[in-house]
Structures are given as C-alpha cells and as structure tokens.
Design a protein around this motif. Structure first.
Motif, mmCIF file in Angstrom:
data_model
loop_
_atom_site.group_PDB
_atom_site.id
_atom_site.type_symbol
_atom_site.label_atom_id
_atom_site.label_comp_id
_atom_site.label_asym_id
_atom_site.label_seq_id
_atom_site.Cartn_x
_atom_site.Cartn_y
_atom_site.Cartn_z
ATOM 1 N N TYR A 72 54.301 70.818 32.197
ATOM 2 C CA TYR A 72 53.491 71.021 31.003
ATOM 3 C C TYR A 72 52.339 71.972 31.332
ATOM 4 O O TYR A 72 51.501 71.663 32.189
ATOM 5 N N VAL A 73 52.307 73.127 30.653
ATOM 6 C CA VAL A 73 51.243 74.104 30.921
ATOM 7 C C VAL A 73 50.436 74.338 29.643
ATOM 8 O O VAL A 73 50.961 74.853 28.653
ATOM 9 N N ASN A 74 49.199 73.948 29.668
ATOM 10 C CA ASN A 74 48.350 74.006 28.469
ATOM 11 C C ASN A 74 47.221 75.014 28.661
ATOM 12 O O ASN A 74 46.710 75.187 29.754
ATOM 13 N N ARG A 75 46.816 75.654 27.580
ATOM 14 C CA ARG A 75 45.744 76.644 27.663
ATOM 15 C C ARG A 75 44.367 75.997 27.700
ATOM 16 O O ARG A 75 44.196 74.831 27.344
ATOM 17 N N VAL A 76 43.391 76.793 28.089
ATOM 18 C CA VAL A 76 41.986 76.401 28.068
ATOM 19 C C VAL A 76 41.269 77.318 27.089
ATOM 20 O O VAL A 76 41.507 78.519 27.068
ATOM 21 N N GLY A 77 40.429 76.754 26.247
ATOM 22 C CA GLY A 77 39.680 77.619 25.327
ATOM 23 C C GLY A 77 38.951 76.827 24.271
ATOM 24 O O GLY A 77 39.400 75.763 23.853
ATOM 25 N N GLY A 78 37.811 77.335 23.847
ATOM 26 C CA GLY A 78 37.067 76.746 22.735
ATOM 27 C C GLY A 78 37.124 77.731 21.583
ATOM 28 O O GLY A 78 36.545 78.810 21.657
ATOM 29 N N GLU A 79 37.881 77.374 20.549
ATOM 30 C CA GLU A 79 38.061 78.282 19.414
ATOM 31 C C GLU A 79 37.309 77.698 18.225
ATOM 32 O O GLU A 79 37.877 76.943 17.446
ATOM 33 N N LEU A 136 51.580 66.408 39.661
ATOM 34 C CA LEU A 136 50.513 67.415 39.695
ATOM 35 C C LEU A 136 49.647 67.212 38.471
ATOM 36 O O LEU A 136 50.159 66.950 37.384
ATOM 37 N N GLU A 137 48.338 67.297 38.666
ATOM 38 C CA GLU A 137 47.454 67.284 37.500
ATOM 39 C C GLU A 137 46.399 68.348 37.710
ATOM 40 O O GLU A 137 45.701 68.361 38.732
ATOM 41 N N MET A 138 46.248 69.236 36.747
ATOM 42 C CA MET A 138 45.294 70.343 36.899
ATOM 43 C C MET A 138 43.991 70.017 36.175
ATOM 44 O O MET A 138 43.873 69.019 35.472
ATOM 45 N N LYS A 139 43.003 70.861 36.384
ATOM 46 C CA LYS A 139 41.648 70.597 35.876
ATOM 47 C C LYS A 139 41.578 70.541 34.340
ATOM 48 O O LYS A 139 42.429 71.070 33.642
ATOM 49 N N SER A 140 40.503 69.921 33.880
ATOM 50 C CA SER A 140 40.217 69.942 32.442
ATOM 51 C C SER A 140 39.191 71.042 32.159
ATOM 52 O O SER A 140 38.227 71.202 32.907
ATOM 53 N N GLY A 187 43.343 72.410 28.740
ATOM 54 C CA GLY A 187 44.145 72.629 29.947
ATOM 55 C C GLY A 187 44.740 71.308 30.376
ATOM 56 O O GLY A 187 45.462 70.672 29.621
ATOM 57 N N GLY A 188 44.407 70.857 31.590
ATOM 58 C CA GLY A 188 44.939 69.573 32.058
ATOM 59 C C GLY A 188 46.458 69.625 32.206
ATOM 60 O O GLY A 188 47.158 68.650 31.928
ATOM 61 N N SER A 189 46.975 70.783 32.624
ATOM 62 C CA SER A 189 48.426 70.942 32.826
ATOM 63 C C SER A 189 48.888 69.960 33.888
ATOM 64 O O SER A 189 48.094 69.537 34.730
ATOM 65 N N HIS A 196 50.062 78.509 35.404
ATOM 66 C CA HIS A 196 48.788 79.184 35.112
ATOM 67 C C HIS A 196 48.187 78.633 33.827
ATOM 68 O O HIS A 196 48.695 78.916 32.740
ATOM 69 N N GLN A 197 47.153 77.835 33.954
ATOM 70 C CA GLN A 197 46.471 77.437 32.711
ATOM 71 C C GLN A 197 45.313 78.402 32.541
ATOM 72 O O GLN A 197 44.338 78.415 33.292
ATOM 73 N N THR A 198 45.460 79.257 31.548
ATOM 74 C CA THR A 198 44.566 80.420 31.428
ATOM 75 C C THR A 198 43.501 80.214 30.360
ATOM 76 O O THR A 198 43.599 79.314 29.529
ATOM 77 N N HIS A 199 42.493 81.062 30.401
ATOM 78 C CA HIS A 199 41.331 80.936 29.527
ATOM 79 C C HIS A 199 40.857 82.330 29.127
ATOM 80 O O HIS A 199 40.275 83.045 29.934
#
Lengths: 581, 581
Positions: free
Chosen positions: B216-223, B242-246, B230-232, B8-11
C-alpha cells in the motif's frame, strides 16, 4: 375520447411534506393526465438531506399517506409525479435511491413507473453521489394513448455522454413500431439567462424526432443560489403550443387532440441543441479581442425577474421581512437597491445605509441622497471617519506602528461590514451583498468587509452586465438610479482619487477575459489567441489565481449563468500556478 | 533473482509539474519495481483543475517529456506511477479522463496499464464528476512475478457498491489459476483519526484472500482541508512487514522474497473492514445516552501531527511565514496557540493578540499572560472597550437607538475580527481560526467575528476533544497551557457572567448528540432512543438546523474525521425543518 393534459408547475419549500401533500390533493381535480415536475414530492436539489434519517422516515411515511389517499380517491384522472424511491438496508440506511416518476391511480395507489437514466453530475449537479441510474426506457399508456417518459437531463444527452435516453427510446419506438402521442419530460431545470431558447430548440428536435408533441414541466423555486424558473411548455414540431409563466406556480390544461398533427420538417440534432449547447457559454471567439454577448431587453427582463425571485425566496425561507443594503454612491449597490425596491412585497421594508469615510467624495453623498429620494426612503447616514481614526490611533498606541496603504483601505471596508451587521442585528434585516462577478473573479474586495452578506444578487453578473441591467431597469421599471451613478468611473473610494481602472483593465476587456477563463477554462495561450495582450493576461490571471481564498468564504450567489462561482465552482486553493504563465 | 520493491510515498504541491518531474528522475534509481502513489504525477484532489485548458496542456506536455526521458533511460528497474489519462475531443476539450497506473519502462517509455474501477463519489469525493471508471482487472508481470494492481478505493468495496474490484480480481485469479506475488495498491487516501487500524484490517484480509503480501503506497500532502498522511505499508498475512512515516515523504526498499510466505489464517471479510467501516463513525450506541469514544494517547498524537501538518501545508503553499491568533483566555485559542508553537519551523514566527472587552474577566488577562510567558512570546494587548463604546455611541447618535443584548455581543466579536485582520494586513501574518466543531454545529459564534480565519485548526474537533487533546499536548509536548484555562468553565465573555452552559447542554451530552446528528444522520426519534431528553434534543436540533448559513461562509476546516463540516458536508440552507421535531 378527448385526452386532457394538465401541467402543474409547482412551487414549494424543500421537504415541506405537509404543504406538498395538501397541494397534491387540491390539484388532482379534473379528468385527464396530470403532470408534475421532477422530484415534486420532495423538492430539488436535496443534497445530503436524502441521507438523513428523519428526512427518509418522514418522506416514506408521507409517501405512504399519499398512497392511502390515492387508494380512496376516485375519478377519471391519472397523475405523473416526480419523487424519490428508497431501497432500504435492514439497519435503516438507504441502500439505493432512485429519482423516479410515480403514477397516481385513483382507487389503486402509487406505482413506480420510471427511474431517471441520465444523472447529471457536472458543475452544481451531484446526482450520481446520491442516486442510482435507471436502466429501462419507459412508455406509459393512458386513454389508449402511448407516452414516452423522461426526467429532466434524459433529454439533453450529447456526444460526450455514454448513454442517450432519447436515442434509446427512439430505437425502441422504431423496433417495436410504436406511435407516441407525446414525450413527457418532468424537469427540475435551473434558470440561466437565455436558456429558454435552448430548451425550445432541443424540444423542437425531440418533437420532430418522435413526430409528436414534447411536453415539458419544470418546477419553480429558489434553493439558496439555484433558481428554478418553471416556464413549462409544449412544443409540437416547430410550434410552441403552450408556454407557462416564469418564476410562478401555474397549472394549465391542454387537449392532446388540439396540439397533435404531423410535421413535415426533419429533426436536426446538433451539438448546440444538446447538453453541449446548454452548458456552453456565450463568448464571441470570432471577434478580436473576444467580446461578451450584450443582453437583449428580453434577457435583461428575465435576469431581473430571476434576481428578485431568488432574493425573495431566500428571504422568505429564512424568515426575513426587512432588507439592508450598504449604499456607496457607486453602480453595484445602486442596482441592488433598485432591485430590492422593484421586488418589494407588502409587509416588507428596506433600509439603505451610507457609511462615508474620509475618502468618500461629496458626489457620492449627493448621489446616495438622490437615489434614496427616488426610492422614497430616508438615507441612513453613518460616517465612519471617527471610528476609522480611532482604530488608527489604537494601532499606533498598542503596536507603536501606524498603518497605511492596503491595511488602511481594508479597515474602512471591514468597519463598514461590522456596522452593517450591527444594524442588521438591531433591526432584524437581511444584509444583501453588493459584489459583482468581475470583482469576485479578481479578488477586488475586502474579505469580511464589502464582501459580507446573506446572499449575493450580482455575484454572477460581470460589471459590464451590471451596467447593462441598470440601464434596462431604469428605463423599464422606474428611473431609480441617478444618471450620475451610471456615468461616473467605478471607484472603491478607499484612498485618495482611487479608480478601479488603476488596478484593473477596463471592464470591456476584463469581463470577456474572465468569461474566457471561467466558462471556456482558457489559459494564457488561448487568451493570447483571443486577442488579449500578455500584460493584461498576466495581471488578470495573477489576480484570479491568487484570490481563490476570498471566494471560498463568500456568501451564496444567485446563479444566472451556466458557469458561476459558488457550489458548482470547485477549485483547490493550494496549488502550483506557475505553469499558467 | 531477487525482486526489490521500492515504495515512494511522495509529497508535492498540486500541479507542480517541474518539481514532480525532477523528483521522478531522482527517485528512479536502483533495480526493482518502484511504486508511487495514486495521481502522483498531478496531485490529488484536483477538482475542476482537470478541466482547465492550461492544466491539461501543461500536463500533456510534461507527460510527453517524461515519456521521452524514459525512452532514453536505462537500468533494470520498472516503475508504477499514478497519473491522469486524457482522451481529447478535436476542440481541445477532454472527452474522457481516467485515473490510471502508468508503467515506466527504461528505453521504452510510458505504458497505460490500468484505469481505476471504483471511483469514490461520496462526501468529499467527486471522482465520478471528472473521471470515467475502468472496466478491466489488471495484472502486471515483473521479474517473472505476477502482481495484481489497484488504485485506492478499489480495495474498499462493500455490499453497498455495485462492483467489487477485489472480488473481480480474485475471481480472475481463481478462474485462470494464477499465483500473485503481491497485490499493489496506489493510494491517495485522506487521514482520519484511528483510520490506520482500518487500513491494516482491510489489508490483512486482502492479503489472506490472495495468499500474498498487500503493498500500500499512499501520498503525503495537505490540500486545503484534506490531509494525506502517507503511512504506506506492506501487510503479509497478519504480519505488518513494513510501516512508513506519517505526514512525511519517504522511500523504502524491501525484497519481495523476504516478505513472502504462506498464511494459515483465512480471510474474514466483514462490513467493518470494508468501506462501511471506513466511513462509519465511532459513536457508542450501546451506552445510554450515547457517548463519544475518547481518543487514546496514540490517536491524540496522530491528530496533533495532522493538525500541525495541515496548518504548515496551507501556510507554506499560501506563502505565509507568520501566524496570528486571537487569544481569549479560553481553551480553544490556547490549544491553537500551543499547536502553532509546537509546529513552528525555522524562519517562522507567531503573535498572540488579546482583545479584552468590558466583559472580559481579569482572570482571562492573567491566563493569557501566563500562556504567553510559557510560550516565550510577548502578549499583544489590544483592549476594545473604547472602540466598543464608540460604536455604541455612534449608533445612538445616528439611529437614536442604542443597542443591547445579542447585538452588543456580536459587536465585540466583529470588532475583534476587524482588528485581527487589520493586524494581519499590517504584519503579513495568517489568521488562524479558533472555532471548534461543537460551536460550529450549533452556530455558537459570530459571523465575521470569532468565526474569521484563513483556516480552522479545531473545526473538526468537538469541545470535549479539544480538552482531551489539550491535556495530551500539555503532558507530552510542553506544558504550554495554564491549568487555569483547562479548569475554568467555557465562556464567550460577551456579556456579564456568561457561560456556554447557559445556552447549551453540557459538552459531554452535546458532543455525542452532535456526532449522532452529523455522522449517523440521526433525528429526534433516534436521539430519544439513544437516551437524550426531548428538551435537549429540541434545543440542539433547532440551533443546528438554523445555523447552516454560518457554516456556509466558514473557512476551510482541517479534516480529521470521516464526517466533517466543509467540502463533504452538503446541506441546503433553505428547507423546511418542521418535520424534524
């Protein structure tokens, strides 16, 4: 044999290697043990400078020169000086940097004696970002006497730290049955109102713990927002044997034998004389509602000195000889101007510019004129009525939409910002910001308007502290501020009959609430417990939480408190705030 | 028995506890091992928020709610989620905070499995300020399979770190003869142009080292300035399984059995695939003079996505639905406007305001009009000639001193800043800054003038990168920018016939020199070696070193590089600079 201790609290610009070399050569005269501050050789804080190649190369070259000079020097002296030690990679980048004490030995050179063990990494301090911590206690022998060595933070460890260099040193003293002649601390410790007493309390306890004098040598310097006050001292048991000047370079010689002796008292290490006391604020949580401690005359004097020192440091280092202040007829700008006047040096000048709009009351004009008369300067009068209405007309014309309300208030403030900086461009004067901490905390200012400036003098003083300092300054340093300014109700004068109190709780409630939020990090629940009402808390928290973006672009604020806005205040702008209510 | 991994790459917005709770409950469906990003429960980076009492109390309450929910839940799933663990003092203040992985076990609750060992503390990262490092490797068993656990930086250790969590894990694996089914890394890793390849390189080597897939599971967010993309992904040996969205939240399920297998290749741990590669810049030091790597189309696309994402994040979190850009007829503002247009969402609008002065050429007007036609918007035309001369006249009148030169240039820029913000006040639109990194580095802008804005889109792009991105955007995302804007020479148009090249070296020399100064931390000596001339070095270093004060008050800059101005750039303003020449 008599052992002289020669304390040098020095004052140099960061990375001014030539000047520091020169001063080292000049100061290292006279038999005895010379003690210099932490990072004397470079200045502090250096931040990213320690990673720059030109900095590293110049520093290492100059360190080498100093070593060569020491090899050729002679005399019965030694010196303990603070500096950086670099362990380099092959590629020219630093692998490990330590904050160390070098011994200078005439005929021999420089010896690295000790690496700082407790690296402060809270608030404005980022030492763990740059430095590696030492792992050993250091004892140093001179003239048959044994000294314990520390660097700054080493003395302050409390229960929240994983390691206590004082305790580790004491354990070793006991284990090995050592007798210390003194504990020597090389410091670069920032100023903070009423901090002196905390340093003394802590020093007294360390002195009693080791049964020997505690020698504290602190640097002098204004590094943007951070002020180092010197105030070096020797504490022998409960007796202050030496106290050096504040905010001024000075050297003092003391014979160790004259300050030695045995103490009957026992040390009493309490949270208040450790880091926890150092970094804790002074809000009275016993009273309902919580109140701010009112500064004593002595505290006012040191804060005044700090602000003037910081202003002069920034101006000198940036090459300014003229100051420019926008006078409004209100309290903040009046105090700023009085402080500029009191601190003015030969060759410097200042100008006050008064830019009334259609909402400025005649009283503001009179009070501004009165203030300038007292200061012996001419008031520069620059009404913005015409420009204000020209902008208004242009908007009506270009957008078929006249503006009003907050937009109209902000226009006046931003026009003033533009004019002030135009004047600054024209005369080469440095613009001094006039905002206070209460305003900053609730965002009660116009971005790019009254919030402009090269540096903020009052940005760490709540409005009630601005009044207190003004009263003190007027009484003890020249009656510059007209009584009318102190007595009138605060107003931004950006609309008809505007008063701060229309938008904000009275300052005697607002300021302690803000101190609770900022220094104690309180939220609604704790503020209710401290005696504030739900209405005022909601109002203030809302203003505070929504004005982060204004503080993010604010100028450097001369820091006179443990918790200030600026470099040590790190708060994300984009965040959910609903849980706070 | 099949083992599903559900990534789950969450936002979410920082500290949006209610929303995160809700999303946890919704996402925890389906058998298998659910994996969430680092500090999923709070968001990242939190900075001083982790010390605020209301934050701590709300977080602990919600953590407890989550525990209670898990106790009542059922199913054949488990979850690994990133969160904070607080060890509290009696007085309500935190004693120790760790960045941990919690296991969520239905019917049981939350279990703290692992504390992050390698706490990044360089550049924008201040983790050692807030967190204590863990001291143990963690293995986790699920469905009879064994997993190695990491949090973000743990995977990146290089020779400059005192501790390498990957190596420590591998030592333990070998010592105990373990066989891992996968190494799982929970990340909150900021975006950076061309970083993806570095992540893959490193992941490949870790996968080969352990002989199992790397998850590799990376978060999504603009801080504010920091963007998480993301891009997990899952890397199995050299195969990207597997490559997930940016820049978009997403969940993906993979059967562990389908990605397992044995690898014949050997790992090859080189500096380039450790932290050193991650944090090193991309200046070509082999060519003379040094050159900047030109972005590929793919890199342009990801930078464009990053900038639009960051803008939308800041706007959404600050509550803006309108954007306002000052168009000048030049390259920077044109690209900003094109990016706003490309990223515009339903319900949002934008306005371009063109404020010509007496020095603006007719070509600038034509190009601005052409640009707006292409964008399908009306150009708001607001000439400042009259206001400019009104200020001029008022100065002559009030000070008997007309202004000229730089003062006259700055007035135009500051009047524009004032008018832009007046329009922003009037319409509720967010002002987007249009400065680029080259300008910022040499201070080629007017403080409170063209440097204003809520956020900077191009402040991490050198001028040559602005051109490159503009060309890419025009070709692939709509031909919004008139050719005339791309082709004309850059000019501030603040005096007759002004060109950037009158004050600055050409951008193809300036930009690589600046990259050398900022990312490689080079000084004169190294720049000479890199092939620049003494004249241009002196000129650029002078401008760079003397404009620190402008950068200090600049707005947040969307970060797309390893080394950017902003939070991770910490340079004292007051310092000696003479040794640099």
């Amino acid at each position: 044999m008599k052992t002289n201790l020669i304390l040098h609290q020095t004052h140099h610009t960061l990375a001014d290697f030539d000047a520091i070399f020169q001063s080292t050569v000049e100061l290292l005269k006279g038999d005895g043990l010379h003690v210099f501050p932490e990072l004397y050789l470079t200045g502090y804080p250096l931040q990213d400078l320690v990673l720059q190649r030109p900095f590293i190369e110049s520093y290492l070259e100059y360190l080498n020169d100093l070593d060569l000079w020491a090899k050729k020097a002679s005399g019965s002296w030694r010196a303990l000086i603070g500096g950086l030690h670099y362990e380099m990679e092959n590629n020219g980048f630093p692998k490990k940097i330590t904050n160390v004490i070098y011994e200078v030995v005439p005929g021999v050179g420089l010896k690295n004696l000790y690496s700082k063990r407790l690296l402060p990494n809270y608030d404005i301090f980022d030492e763990q970002k740059y430095f590696s911590a030492g792992t050993e206690t250091a004892f140093y022998e001179f003239n048959g006497q044994l000294f314990g060595l520390q660097i700054c933070e080493d003395m302050w460890a409390s229960s929240v730290h994983e390691l206590d260099p004082c305790k580790l040193m004491h354990d070793e003293v006991q284990k090995k049955g050592l007798k210390l002649a003194a504990v020597i601390n090389l410091s670069a410790s920032p100023f903070e109102a009423a901090k002196k007493k905390k340093r003394f309390d802590r020093a007294r306890n360390i002195s009693l713990l080791f049964g020997c004098p505690f020698v504290y040598v602190n640097r002098v310097g204004g590094e943007d927002e951070i002020l180092f006050d010197g105030g070096s001292f020797i504490m022998a048991g409960s007796k202050l044997q030496l106290e050096m000047k504040s905010f001024e370079a000075e050297s003092k010689t003391v014979a160790l034998e004259e300050i030695s002796g045995s103490y009957s008292e026992k040390p009493e290490i309490k949270a208040e004389n450790t880091w926890e006391g150092l970094f804790s604020p002074r809000l009275n949580m016993e009273s309902r509602p919580a109140t701010l401690k009112v500064w004593t005359d002595e505290e006012c004097e040191e804060v005044m000195k700090a602000l003037i020192f910081g202003l002069q440091e920034y101006a000198t280092k940036s090459g300014f000889k003229k100051f420019l202040v926008a006078l409004s007829g209100g309290m903040d700008s009046a105090l700023v101007l009085a402080l500029v006047k009191i601190g003015l040096r030969p060759g410097q000048s200042f100008e006050a510019i008064y830019m009334p709009s259609v909402f400025s009351s005649p009283v503001s004009t009179e009070l501004s004129e009165d203030m300038c008369r007292r200061l012996g300067i001419k008031l520069s009068y620059f009404p913005i009525k015409f420009l204000h209405s020209a902008v208004k007309n242009a908007f009506t014309q270009n957008f078929q939409e006249p503006f009003q309300g907050l937009t109209d208030e902000n226009v006046q403030s931003r026009l003033r910002g533009t004019l002030l900086y135009t004047r600054s461009n024209q005369t080469g004067a440095m613009v001094i910001n006039t905002s206070n901490k209460s305003e900053l905390a609730v965002g009660y200012s116009t971005q790019y308007g009254d919030s402009v400036g090269a540096i903020s003098l009052l940005g760490d003083l709540f409005k009630s502290e601005v009044y207190r300092l003004a009263e003190y300054v007027n009484k003890h340093h020249g009656n510059y501020i007209p009584e009318g300014i102190i007595k009138r109700g605060p107003s931004a004068e950006l609309r008809e009959n505007q008063l701060d109190q229309d938008s904000l709780p009275p300052y005697d409630r607002l300021d302690p609430m803000l101190e609770g939020i900022l220094s104690y990090r309180l939220g609604k629940k704790q503020l209710l417990e401290a005696g504030f009402t739900e209405t005022e808390i909601t109002r203030v928290l809302n203003l505070y939480l929504k004005s982060e973006y204004k503080r993010a672009q604010f100028c450097p604020i001369l820091k006179v408190k443990a918790k200030s806005f600026g470099f040590g205040y790190r708060m994300p702008m984009s965040k959910n705030i609903s849980y706070q209510f």
